[in-house]
Design a protein around this motif. Structure first.
Motif, PDB file in Angstrom:
ATOM      1  N   LYS A 150       1.908   1.754  -3.381  1.00 44.23           N
ATOM      2  CA  LYS A 150       0.955   2.638  -4.185  1.00 44.23           C
ATOM      3  C   LYS A 150       0.276   3.679  -3.520  1.00 44.23           C
ATOM      4  O   LYS A 150       0.129   4.436  -4.802  1.00 44.23           O
ATOM      5  N   SER A 151       0.319   4.350  -2.852  1.00 44.53           N
ATOM      6  CA  SER A 151       0.094   5.283  -2.054  1.00 44.53           C
ATOM      7  C   SER A 151       1.134   6.219  -2.414  1.00 44.53           C
ATOM      8  O   SER A 151       1.172   7.718  -2.248  1.00 44.53           O
ATOM      9  N   SER A 152       2.511   6.372  -3.138  1.00 46.80           N
ATOM     10  CA  SER A 152       3.514   7.017  -3.413  1.00 46.80           C
ATOM     11  C   SER A 152       3.295   7.913  -4.298  1.00 46.80           C
ATOM     12  O   SER A 152       4.315   8.530  -4.710  1.00 46.80           O
ATOM     13  N   GLY A 153       2.941   6.951  -5.510  1.00 37.81           N
ATOM     14  CA  GLY A 153       2.896   7.472  -6.475  1.00 37.81           C
ATOM     15  C   GLY A 153       3.996   7.979  -7.554  1.00 37.81           C
ATOM     16  O   GLY A 153       4.627   6.896  -7.487  1.00 37.81           O
ATOM     17  N   HIS A 204      10.142   1.337  -1.282  1.00 36.85           N
ATOM     18  CA  HIS A 204       8.949   0.692  -0.570  1.00 36.85           C
ATOM     19  C   HIS A 204       8.828  -0.596  -0.701  1.00 36.85           C
ATOM     20  O   HIS A 204       8.127  -1.865   0.202  1.00 36.85           O
ATOM     21  N   ALA A 243       1.222  -1.856  -0.007  1.00 37.58           N
ATOM     22  CA  ALA A 243      -0.033   0.211  -0.083  1.00 37.58           C
ATOM     23  C   ALA A 243       1.152   1.353  -0.276  1.00 37.58           C
ATOM     24  O   ALA A 243       0.334   2.507  -0.614  1.00 37.58           O
ATOM     25  N   SER A 244       1.991   1.318   0.825  1.00 43.55           N
ATOM     26  CA  SER A 244       2.503   2.557   0.991  1.00 43.55           C
ATOM     27  C   SER A 244       3.437   2.796  -0.458  1.00 43.55           C
ATOM     28  O   SER A 244       3.731   3.822  -0.772  1.00 43.55           O
TER      29      SER A 244
END
Length: 399
Positions: free
Chosen positions: A214-217, A286, A211-212
């Protein structure tokens, strides 16, 4: 007879009594034989085999195709010796004793493979500076030699067995290896292990990204430790990871990875570093992926370093460095077969102990059965171990 001036020079006495020499080349880093006899079509296989077993190099000056036939005859003698040793061991076994364990069979196979390599590498060929073989009926191997060895300044001597490996690698490089997870082909180079087992590639291609990450873009970073052909780095880039740092200590692997990443159109997303294990700086990621060699045993050649990892050095190095290299919420993906466990080379408890000692915990594990032909070959002496094998993607996180 041969006298050796240094590790890169090989000298011998020609048929007319003159002293001759050439550069010695071995892609596997093997030393030049301490003695060399000049042989041709008149040498018989029994004599050639005897000399090779004694460590005498046989510099071939006859018909090239006859050299191939001689190698086949020598190989039959190696296999016969291994079979006799196995039969002797069976006779020495006491009645009522259980059959040899998978570990014992594996050790016997490795000894036979080492003997085969040692003996067959004693059949040598002369090469011109353009990598051509100046023998009757020799094929044109200049392109294969140039791809593997690069430019050389003078004629040299190398083994016929190694030349056969160069030719095979050249053909693989021309055809490529289709990777279902990429829907494209990659081209392995000589000395770089080809990812022929697609099940572990599918695990990486379909596992849910952390998730980290994917959320980091666009700030998302992943490491591919021991990239080899670059196939895992390419899969991560194709999955949308913005920046992948792919490491390998072998310059041939990095050259191979660079070619494949460029051909796949993802080279701008992947940074290559020649380093052992983790990137040289202390950056974190990540997601950190590693597919280390699966069997803790001694390799017989550079190519085997992709399969055999003495004392699990790479596996333990990856685990020990992982926690400090993960960003908060990051994961390490360890791609590992349990074949070593079925062969009695390593236990599951031992590996999990290394995980815990490295300050890691297991988040999840995905398993898949191998799809290669040997897993269903009942004639394989290691069939029981291979048929029970699972390939796993271990999702690890810092405690």
């Amino acid at each position: 007879m041969h006298t050796q001036d240094d590790a890169n020079q090989i000298s011998w006495i020609g048929n007319e009594g003159q002293a001759l020499s050439a550069c010695w080349r071995s892609m596997a880093g093997l030393p030049a034989p301490k003695r060399v006899y000049v042989v041709d079509d008149t040498v018989d296989a029994d004599t050639a085999y005897k000399w090779a077993c004694e460590g005498i190099g046989l510099l071939w000056c006859g018909d090239f195709q006859n050299a191939r036939l001689l190698m086949q005859a020598m190989e039959r003698r190696v296999e016969s010796k291994a079979e006799r040793a196995a039969a002797k061991a069976a006779k020495l076994a006491k009645p009522g004793q259980p059959a040899a364990s998978a570990h014992e069979v594996f050790v016997a196979q490795r000894k036979a493979q080492a003997l085969r390599s040692r003996v067959l590498n004693m059949l040598l060929l002369p090469f011109d500076a353009d990598h051509g073989v100046p023998l009757r009926r020799a094929p044109d191997v200049r392109e294969a030699g140039a791809q593997a060895r690069g430019e050389v300044a003078e004629h040299y001597v190398a083994s016929l067995r190694e030349l056969q490996g160069l030719i095979g690698a050249h053909e693989w490089r021309k055809k490529g290896v289709h990777v279902g997870a990429l829907r494209a082909a990659i081209t392995p180079h000589y000395g770089v292990f080809s990812p022929l087992r697609g099940e572990y590639l599918d695990l990486v291609a379909h596992a849910a990204l952390p998730a980290s990450l994917k959320s980091s873009g666009k700030a998302g970073v992943a490491f591919d430790i021991g990239t080899g052909t670059g196939v895992l780095a390419a899969i991560l880039a194709k999955r949308g990871v913005n920046h992948v740092v792919a490491t390998d200590q072998d310059p041939r692997a990095l050259a191979c990875a660079r070619d494949n990443l460029e051909a796949l159109g993802v080279a701008t997303r992947v940074e290559l570093q020649q380093v052992d294990l983790y990137p040289q700086d202390q950056r974190q990621a990540h997601l950190i992926v590693c597919n280390p060699p699966w069997l803790p045993w001694r390799p017989n050649s550079p190519l085997e370093h992709a399969v055999y990892d003495p004392d699990s050095r790479m596996l333990r190095g990856f685990l020990n460095g992982l926690a400090s290299r993960l960003l908060p919420g990051g994961e390490g993906w360890l791609i590992m077969s349990d074949l070593a466990e079925h062969l009695g080379l390593r236990t599951r408890e031992e590996m999990l102990g290394w995980v815990a000692a490295a300050g890691l915990r297991v988040v999840d594990r995905s398993d898949v059965k191998p799809q290669h032909a040997r897993a269903s070959d009942k004639q394989d002496p290691l069939f029981k171990a291979r048929s029970a094998e699972l390939t796993s993607l271990w999702r690890l996180a810092a405690v």
